[in-house]
Design a protein around this motif. Structure first.
Motif, PDB file in Angstrom:
ATOM      1  N   ASP A  68      14.717  45.922   0.593  1.00 56.70           N
ATOM      2  CA  ASP A  68      15.972  45.264   0.967  1.00 56.70           C
ATOM      3  C   ASP A  68      15.755  43.877   1.568  1.00 56.70           C
ATOM      4  N   LEU A  69      14.501  43.484   1.796  1.00 53.06           N
ATOM      5  CA  LEU A  69      14.227  42.220   2.468  1.00 53.06           C
ATOM      6  C   LEU A  69      14.276  41.043   1.495  1.00 53.06           C
ATOM      7  N   ALA A  70      14.912  39.961   1.932  1.00 56.17           N
ATOM      8  CA  ALA A  70      14.877  38.713   1.169  1.00 56.17           C
ATOM      9  C   ALA A  70      13.608  37.968   1.559  1.00 56.17           C
ATOM     10  N   VAL A  71      12.787  37.646   0.580  1.00 55.17           N
ATOM     11  CA  VAL A  71      11.519  36.959   0.855  1.00 55.17           C
ATOM     12  C   VAL A  71      11.813  35.513   1.255  1.00 55.17           C
ATOM     13  N   VAL A  72      11.219  35.088   2.374  1.00 48.91           N
ATOM     14  CA  VAL A  72      11.405  33.736   2.904  1.00 48.91           C
ATOM     15  C   VAL A  72      10.219  32.878   2.488  1.00 48.91           C
ATOM     16  N   ASP A  73      10.478  31.844   1.707  1.00 51.40           N
ATOM     17  CA  ASP A  73       9.414  30.946   1.255  1.00 51.40           C
ATOM     18  C   ASP A  73       9.120  29.929   2.361  1.00 51.40           C
ATOM     19  N   THR A  74       7.924  29.978   2.921  1.00 51.12           N
ATOM     20  CA  THR A  74       7.573  29.118   4.054  1.00 51.12           C
ATOM     21  C   THR A  74       7.028  27.761   3.626  1.00 51.12           C
ATOM     22  N   GLY A  75       6.521  27.662   2.396  1.00 54.00           N
ATOM     23  CA  GLY A  75       5.830  26.445   1.996  1.00 54.00           C
ATOM     24  C   GLY A  75       4.597  26.194   2.832  1.00 54.00           C
ATOM     25  N   ALA A  76       4.025  27.256   3.369  1.00 51.58           N
ATOM     26  CA  ALA A  76       2.925  27.138   4.331  1.00 51.58           C
ATOM     27  C   ALA A  76       1.766  28.044   3.944  1.00 51.58           C
ATOM     28  N   THR A  77       0.634  27.810   4.609  1.00 46.40           N
ATOM     29  CA  THR A  77      -0.519  28.693   4.510  1.00 46.40           C
ATOM     30  C   THR A  77      -0.543  29.567   5.753  1.00 46.40           C
TER      31      THR A  77
END
Length: 585
Positions: A68-77
């Motif tokens: 159910d979680l929306a994946v959050v794109d961090t643009g990070a390492t």
């Protein structure tokens, strides 16, 4: 920092709350720091209830519980949260010292041996640390400073009450001395006089099972090395075990590192502080050849980095100057998996893997060498810092996405941090000595107090009085309870000596030298007072001779004076200060 009263440590360990917090999934490049040094170029870390549920490629289906979680794109390492093994946290409100000359050992620049030491260090810290009104703000400020520089675990902040009880501050950044968690064995960072009377008693202390973080051979001269040689209690027999973690070790020779490694000991490296004070640092090539495991520590702001994010750069430059002894991967390991190994936490922290605690430090960027991405990152590049599954600091949009229910707990536009970032230091169960004091309020209070140090106590407190209601409100119903003070090394005999060392011994006879015999004698106070007179309150004698001090900023990029100071420090090798300043800006 998190802990309980020392008299209740057993009970508290048995009643640790199960971590709870937001559920989320962070996408980015994943540097796991596992044994194989696995890097997932495009992956997702799933977090639930304070733990890592899974670490998977972004193309893989999520775990059943996370669908159910929306994946959050961090643009990070993403890296494991940074673990610091040496600091004197309360002093991190003070600015960098322009060190006037090279010293041979610790005894030559601290305390009464340095005429300016009271004005620069002990005087300001006595004012701040022994005032019940000012102390909560110091605690809040230095914890935030560690957090904002990527640290999720640090070492060395203690409180002391008028009644004589001791405990550590219960905040959001973990401390190695009091974890309040049976999965994370606590380490010790001081030794009482009775245990330091001779090396055999010290060995008995080591055999009690706790890791002991000990300043060892701090300096570059023969007197500094003598503190290591004191560990030999009989010919060929040394008080060295796997529980000894030597801090600095700058005076050790190749054979000494071999003895350390043979005994299973480890080492904490603080290169910037070493170079600023002594013009040299530990022989890391010899340490590596001996097989020692190393951790990192930024020491304190008086002669060190603002945090691990800066100390990684200092270590990188020192390592390059030493002939690239360590790889970039090795340096990152010192602040993550190797630090966890030293503490015996490597089954729970230091690696991004399923079942481990969700401590994460993420920095912007997903291309290039993954390990240099962290080493080269400035404080503005910090994307998010997560502790026990709770996002505590990062870019404001990301923090709002990950903590939608935090509401007003998120602080933005705090002086000293990038305007693009927000911090959340609120807890449901804060320590009553500090409460949920806002970072902005703490910053204003400490800055005002430091700027008025030259005033007499009554005038000083009058100056800060308008800012005190925020502190009282943060402490809530406990504002009228016991008055707590910071336990500060070299100021009062609180039993919390932060720079403990074994006293020197006469070689052969093993008789302890008199503490009055010279600058290299032990500076440890008497064992902790469990009863007796209260700590002295703020007096005119304390403030005499003091002048205004500028609060050291939370980050390097927001502190032009700090960067300029680095460039002008006389003991740093040619070009080192300038290079470090550029890396931090």
């Amino acid at each position: 920092m998190r802990a309980t009263d020392s008299t209740a440590s057993v009970a508290s360990a048995a009643s640790v709350n199960v971590p709870t917090g937001p559920r989320f999934a962070l996408r980015g490049r994943i540097v796991t720091m596992d044994a194989a040094r696995t890097v997932i170029a495009d992956g997702v870390v799933y977090v639930e209830n304070g733990l890592i549920t899974a670490v998977l490629p972004a193309s893989a289906p999520p775990p059943e519980s996370c669908r159910d979680l929306a994946v959050v794109d961090t643009g990070a390492t993403l890296f494991p949260g940074l673990i610091e093994l040496h600091n004197h946290l309360p002093y991190n409100v003070l600015p960098l010292w322009q060190v006037p000359k090279k010293y041979g050992n610790r005894g030559q620049w601290g305390g009464s041996s340095n005429p300016d030491y009271h004005r620069l260090v002990t005087g300001p810290m006595t004012v701040l640390g022994q005032s019940a009104e000012l102390m909560p703000a110091v605690v809040r400020y230095v914890e935030a400073k560690a957090l904002i520089n990527g640290t999720t675990t640090s070492q060395g902040i203690a409180l002391f009450s008028d009644a004589g009880a001791r405990r550590l501050y219960r905040g959001v950044v973990r401390t190695v001395e009091a974890t309040d968690d049976p999965a994370l064995p606590e380490a010790a960072s001081r030794i009482a006089d009775v245990e330091a009377a001779d090396a055999q008693r010290f060995l008995a202390r080591l055999n009690q099972g706790k890791r002991l973080l000990l300043h060892l051979a701090e300096g570059v001269d023969a007197a500094a090395r003598e503190h290591f040689l004191a560990l030999e209690y009989d010919p060929g027999k040394w008080a060295i075990t796997e529980n000894l973690v030597g801090i600095h070790c700058t005076a050790l020779q190749a054979d000494d590192f071999t003895r350390m490694a043979d005994g299973g000991a480890a080492m904490v490296w603080s290169p910037l502080s070493n170079l600023l004070l002594y013009g040299g640092t530990a022989d890391i090539a010899a340490a590596k050849k001996a097989g020692l495991t190393l951790g990192l520590g930024s020491d304190w702001s008086v002669s060190g980095s603002k945090g691990l994010l800066g100390e990684l750069k200092a270590a990188h430059l020192a390592n390059t100057a030493a002939g690239a002894v360590f790889t970039a991967t090795d340096l990152v390991a010192m602040a993550t998996c190797d630090a966890a190994k030293i503490l015996r936490w490597d089954h729970a922290l230091g690696t991004l893997t399923a079942g481990y605690k969700a401590d994460i430090t993420a920095v912007t960027g997903t291309t290039g060498d993954p390990y240099l991405t962290l080493i080269d990152a400035t404080d503005e590049d910090v994307a998010v810092v997560v502790i026990d599954g709770a996002p505590r600091y990062g870019r404001t949009p990301l923090m709002k996405t990950l903590r939608p229910s935090a509401g007003t707990a998120l602080e933005t536009d705090v002086p000293g941090i990038p305007p693009t970032h927000a911090v959340d230091l609120a807890r449901d169960d804060p320590d009553p000595a500090v409460g949920n004091l806002a970072l902005a309020d703490a910053t204003a209070l400490v800055a005002k107090a430091l700027s008025t140090l030259a005033a007499k106590p009554q005038a000083l407190m009058s100056e800060v009085a308008p800012l005190l209601p925020a502190v009282a409100a943060a402490r809530g119903n406990n504002a009228s309870g016991p008055n707590w003070r910071l336990a500060l090394d070299e100021i009062q005999p609180t039993g919390e000596e932060l720079r403990p060392r074994l006293p020197l011994f006469e070689r052969g006879r093993r008789a302890v030298r008199s503490r009055r015999s010279g600058a290299t004698a032990s500076t440890m106070p008497s064992p902790v007072m469990m009863s007796g007179p209260p700590i002295p309150k703020l007096t005119a004698e304390v403030t005499q001779g003091l002048s205004a001090v500028t609060l050291d900023a939370l980050t390097a990029s927001e502190n032009a004076a700090f960067l300029a100071e680095l460039r002008s420090e006389m003991n740093l090798p040619g070009g080192y200060g300038g290079q470090l300043s550029k890396l931090l800006d």
